[in-house]
Scaffold this active site. Sequence first.
Site, short mmCIF file in Angstrom:
data_model
loop_
_atom_site.label_atom_id
_atom_site.label_comp_id
_atom_site.label_asym_id
_atom_site.label_seq_id
_atom_site.Cartn_x
_atom_site.Cartn_y
_atom_site.Cartn_z
N SER A 89 64.25 57.44 17.05
CA SER A 89 64.21 57.37 18.52
C SER A 89 65.42 56.57 19.00
O SER A 89 65.95 55.74 18.24
CB SER A 89 62.93 56.64 18.95
OG SER A 89 62.93 56.38 20.34
N TYR A 138 57.53 48.79 18.09
CA TYR A 138 57.91 50.21 18.02
C TYR A 138 59.41 50.34 17.78
O TYR A 138 59.86 51.07 16.89
CB TYR A 138 57.50 50.90 19.32
CG TYR A 138 57.84 52.38 19.39
CD1 TYR A 138 57.16 53.31 18.63
CD2 TYR A 138 58.86 52.84 20.23
CE1 TYR A 138 57.47 54.67 18.70
CE2 TYR A 138 59.18 54.19 20.31
CZ TYR A 138 58.49 55.10 19.54
OH TYR A 138 58.81 56.44 19.60
P1 NAD Z 1 52.59 63.25 20.11
O1 NAD Z 1 51.55 62.22 20.37
O2 NAD Z 1 52.50 64.55 20.84
O3 NAD Z 1 52.65 63.59 18.55
C1 NAD Z 1 52.42 62.62 17.58
C2 NAD Z 1 51.90 63.30 16.34
O4 NAD Z 1 51.72 62.31 15.31
C3 NAD Z 1 50.53 63.95 16.58
O5 NAD Z 1 50.42 65.12 15.82
C4 NAD Z 1 49.59 62.89 16.06
O6 NAD Z 1 48.33 63.39 15.69
C5 NAD Z 1 50.38 62.41 14.84
N1 NAD Z 1 49.90 61.13 14.35
C6 NAD Z 1 49.85 59.95 15.01
N2 NAD Z 1 49.26 59.03 14.22
C7 NAD Z 1 48.96 59.64 13.05
C8 NAD Z 1 48.33 59.24 11.85
N3 NAD Z 1 47.84 58.00 11.68
N4 NAD Z 1 48.17 60.13 10.84
C9 NAD Z 1 48.62 61.40 10.99
N5 NAD Z 1 49.19 61.85 12.10
C10 NAD Z 1 49.37 60.98 13.12
O7 NAD Z 1 53.97 62.53 20.41
P2 NAD Z 1 55.48 62.96 20.10
O8 NAD Z 1 56.27 62.39 21.20
O9 NAD Z 1 55.60 64.38 19.77
O10 NAD Z 1 55.77 62.07 18.81
C11 NAD Z 1 56.37 62.58 17.65
C12 NAD Z 1 57.40 61.58 17.15
O11 NAD Z 1 58.46 61.51 18.09
C13 NAD Z 1 56.87 60.16 16.98
O12 NAD Z 1 57.34 59.61 15.77
C14 NAD Z 1 57.46 59.44 18.16
O13 NAD Z 1 57.62 58.06 17.92
C15 NAD Z 1 58.79 60.15 18.28
N6 NAD Z 1 59.48 60.03 19.57
C16 NAD Z 1 58.86 60.40 20.71
C17 NAD Z 1 59.52 60.26 21.92
C18 NAD Z 1 58.88 60.62 23.21
O14 NAD Z 1 59.41 60.24 24.25
N7 NAD Z 1 57.79 61.36 23.23
C19 NAD Z 1 60.82 59.75 21.95
C20 NAD Z 1 61.43 59.38 20.75
C21 NAD Z 1 60.74 59.53 19.56
#
Ligand code: NAD
Length: 263
Positions: free
Chosen positions: A146, A159
């Site tokens: 990120s 985070y």
């Molecule tokens: P999201 O909540 O839609 O997806 C997160 C996924 O991780 C889901 O499938 C959830 O079930 C899974 N997950 C969470 N905890 C878990 C666990 N204990 N065991 C197994 N699976 C687990 O959110 P997203 O934004 O798609 O997040 C995906 C990645 O992107 C993350 O690592 C997040 O930190 C990163 N990210 C997101 C953003 C944003 O703005 N949304 C920005 C930068 C990075």
Amino acid sequence: MSLPVPDPRAIALVTGASSGIGEELARGLAQRGHGVVLVARRQERLKALAAELSSAYGVRAEVIACDLTDSDGRGELADRIADLGLRVDILVNNAGFGLGGLFHRSDPEAQVMQLRVLCEAPVVLLRAFLPGMVERRSGAVINVASTAGMQPLPNSAGYGAAKAHLLSLSEAVHAEVKRFGVTVTALCPGPVFTELFNRQDHPVERVPRSLWLHPDKVAEAALKGAERGKRVVIPGGPIRVGSALMRLTPRALELRLLERMSR
Ligand code: NAD
């Protein structure tokens, strides 16, 4: 091209595939002809996605429900995939969640869980699947870090620190394995419209909506970057420029600005 050629005996393992960026990365990989193993906790969502991907793209799509904070469960993933007669040619460490708010008021157990998903799980999976890729002289990893990991992040301190770990690990391992035909791409999105922000405590909600991206665009940027063997992918022009400017800003000023913006 740095993504391996699709092979019926090989798959892309995608963690956190039940929603958001992970779901779109799995879709983009299946569209490119790669079989997938979808890993997350919500089995019903994973099964629905697996059915969609195999019928739309004719690829093998398997589901493994696993809580990645559970060391036994994630430790068994390699054996469960081998039992399916598959090898992992592409690893996508995407699963995650983010805690916001003041560190000293945060739930200590939640902080530890955050580390387990964002740091421990990628380390365990990378260590499990990278040796095979190196041996075969072919493989690709996408680690979803990120922009939060590019500097310390007040009001999301744990985070930001966890994402900094994943970003640093990715870049160093990329430098180690590139000469063996394996690439590690760190995906560093800014804010993305996903379920990550179903939690109410996240300060990133205050970032102007014009800078937010949709998960399909972020996933496509990641896959194009991985195809070109890129070390780091920052999707979205304005976010890319913003993070470049932040790197030129003195740390004390940067921290003051970020603390004010996210308070
Ligand atoms: P999201 O909540 O839609 O997806 C997160 C996924 O991780 C889901 O499938 C959830 O079930 C899974 N997950 C969470 N905890 C878990 C666990 N204990 N065991 C197994 N699976 C687990 O959110 P997203 O934004 O798609 O997040 C995906 C990645 O992107 C993350 O690592 C997040 O930190 C990163 N990210 C997101 C953003 C944003 O703005 N949304 C920005 C930068 C990075």
